[in-house]
Design a protein around this motif. Structure first.
Motif, PDB file in Angstrom:
ATOM      1  N   GLN A  71      45.145  19.740   7.127  1.00 34.23           N
ATOM      2  CA  GLN A  71      45.115  20.414   5.824  1.00 34.23           C
ATOM      3  C   GLN A  71      43.760  21.046   5.554  1.00 34.23           C
ATOM      4  O   GLN A  71      43.685  22.142   5.001  1.00 34.23           O
ATOM      5  CB  GLN A  71      45.469  19.423   4.697  1.00 34.23           C
ATOM      6  N   ALA A  72      42.689  20.337   5.952  1.00 33.42           N
ATOM      7  CA  ALA A  72      41.345  20.881   5.736  1.00 33.42           C
ATOM      8  C   ALA A  72      41.130  22.135   6.569  1.00 33.42           C
ATOM      9  O   ALA A  72      40.537  23.114   6.106  1.00 33.42           O
ATOM     10  CB  ALA A  72      40.293  19.829   6.080  1.00 33.42           C
ATOM     11  N   LEU A  75      43.147  24.886   4.976  1.00 33.41           N
ATOM     12  CA  LEU A  75      42.479  25.332   3.759  1.00 33.41           C
ATOM     13  C   LEU A  75      41.344  26.290   4.085  1.00 33.41           C
ATOM     14  O   LEU A  75      41.208  27.354   3.450  1.00 33.41           O
ATOM     15  CB  LEU A  75      41.947  24.119   2.983  1.00 33.41           C
ATOM     16  N   CYS A  78      42.826  29.603   5.110  1.00 36.26           N
ATOM     17  CA  CYS A  78      43.383  30.338   3.963  1.00 36.26           C
ATOM     18  C   CYS A  78      42.278  31.009   3.150  1.00 36.26           C
ATOM     19  O   CYS A  78      42.427  32.149   2.698  1.00 36.26           O
ATOM     20  CB  CYS A  78      44.199  29.405   3.075  1.00 36.26           C
ATOM     21  N   ARG A  79      41.181  30.310   2.971  1.00 29.87           N
ATOM     22  CA  ARG A  79      40.046  30.907   2.261  1.00 29.87           C
ATOM     23  C   ARG A  79      39.495  32.103   3.031  1.00 29.87           C
ATOM     24  O   ARG A  79      39.147  33.128   2.443  1.00 29.87           O
ATOM     25  CB  ARG A  79      38.951  29.855   2.053  1.00 29.87           C
ATOM     26  N   ILE A 193      46.040  27.757  -1.845  1.00 33.17           N
ATOM     27  CA  ILE A 193      44.721  27.114  -1.805  1.00 33.17           C
ATOM     28  C   ILE A 193      44.621  25.945  -2.783  1.00 33.17           C
ATOM     29  O   ILE A 193      44.125  24.864  -2.396  1.00 33.17           O
ATOM     30  CB  ILE A 193      43.599  28.150  -2.016  1.00 33.17           C
ATOM     31  N   LEU A 196      46.489  22.949  -1.293  1.00 29.61           N
ATOM     32  CA  LEU A 196      45.779  22.397  -0.133  1.00 29.61           C
ATOM     33  C   LEU A 196      44.514  21.654  -0.562  1.00 29.61           C
ATOM     34  O   LEU A 196      44.162  20.614   0.010  1.00 29.61           O
ATOM     35  CB  LEU A 196      45.432  23.503   0.865  1.00 29.61           C
ATOM     36  N   GLU A 197      43.825  22.194  -1.576  1.00 27.87           N
ATOM     37  CA  GLU A 197      42.627  21.519  -2.093  1.00 27.87           C
ATOM     38  C   GLU A 197      42.987  20.130  -2.613  1.00 27.87           C
ATOM     39  O   GLU A 197      42.245  19.162  -2.399  1.00 27.87           O
ATOM     40  CB  GLU A 197      41.981  22.352  -3.184  1.00 27.87           C
ATOM     41  N   VAL A 200      43.697  17.827   0.406  1.00 30.95           N
ATOM     42  CA  VAL A 200      42.468  17.451   1.107  1.00 30.95           C
ATOM     43  C   VAL A 200      41.678  16.417   0.310  1.00 30.95           C
ATOM     44  O   VAL A 200      41.063  15.505   0.884  1.00 30.95           O
ATOM     45  CB  VAL A 200      41.604  18.700   1.392  1.00 30.95           C
TER      46      VAL A 200
END
Length: 202
Positions: A71-72, A75, A78-79, A193, A196-197, A200
């Motif tokens: 996931q990290a 993430l 995605c950013r 995002i 996912l944040e 994480v």
């Protein structure tokens, strides 16, 4: 013989530590994948490097690896895609005006170059779409819809290039390509995002 750490823990290799950075990186990457983790960062002699950079080095005294959850990693990607789309969107809109000002001769190569810049984002968001579908993520439909519209817009630009119609090409760039990928970026920002944040952080 060098020393290897993963997340602050010294690694004891059977038969001793690998002699090359490349071998160490490969072994650690495989080990982490087996644990459902990804490689977050690599430090060689205290200097942070990409995996490719570290793998290209020969000997080492100290190699330190940090793991990251899937996931990290997703993430972070995605950013990166969000930021890249924002940058490309500006370039697309500028190119739309350039096409009208400069005509066909100077525009064709610029459009081809820009679509090549978009290719890694297309590939990345395609992977994200598949991941969302496979994992039944709550954002999967939004990403899938936006991604498909983005692909259609790319095809429309390609068709406009083939038609050699500058006005049509300009419209397809600003009206379709930029708008559709801005929507994908907005979906990443507002839906993917944040979720996912949260994942994480837990």
């Amino acid at each position: 013989m060098g020393t290897v750490y993963i997340d602050g823990e010294k690694v004891e290799f059977e038969g001793g530590a690998p002699g090359s950075c490349s071998e160490a990186c490969s072994l650690v990457e495989d080990f982490l994948a087996g644990q459902g983790l990804a490689l977050g960062s690599v430090m060689l002699e205290g200097e942070e490097l990409t995996l490719e950079e570290a793998s290209s080095r020969e000997g080492y005294e100290l190699l330190e690896f940090r793991s990251a959850s899937a996931q990290a990693q997703l993430l972070a990607m995605c950013r990166s895609w969000r930021d890249e789309i924002a940058s490309l969107s500006i370039q697309i809109r500028e190119l739309s005006a350039f096409v009208l000002r400069n005509g066909w001769g100077e525009s064709q190569d610029a459009v081809v170059a820009l679509t090549e810049k978009l290719r890694p984002v297309i590939e990345g968001v395609g992977v994200l779409q598949q991941f969302g579908t496979d994992s039944e993520a709550v954002w999967r439909n939004s990403v899938s819809s936006g991604f498909q519209k983005g692909l259609v817009a790319v095809d429309q630009v390609v068709n406009a290039v083939e038609s050699r119609d500058c006005a049509r090409l300009s419209d397809r760039l600003a009206g379709d390509l930029a708008t559709s990928w801005e929507a994908v970026s907005g979906c990443l920002e507002s839906e993917v995002i944040p979720i996912l944040e949260e994942e994480v952080a837990t």
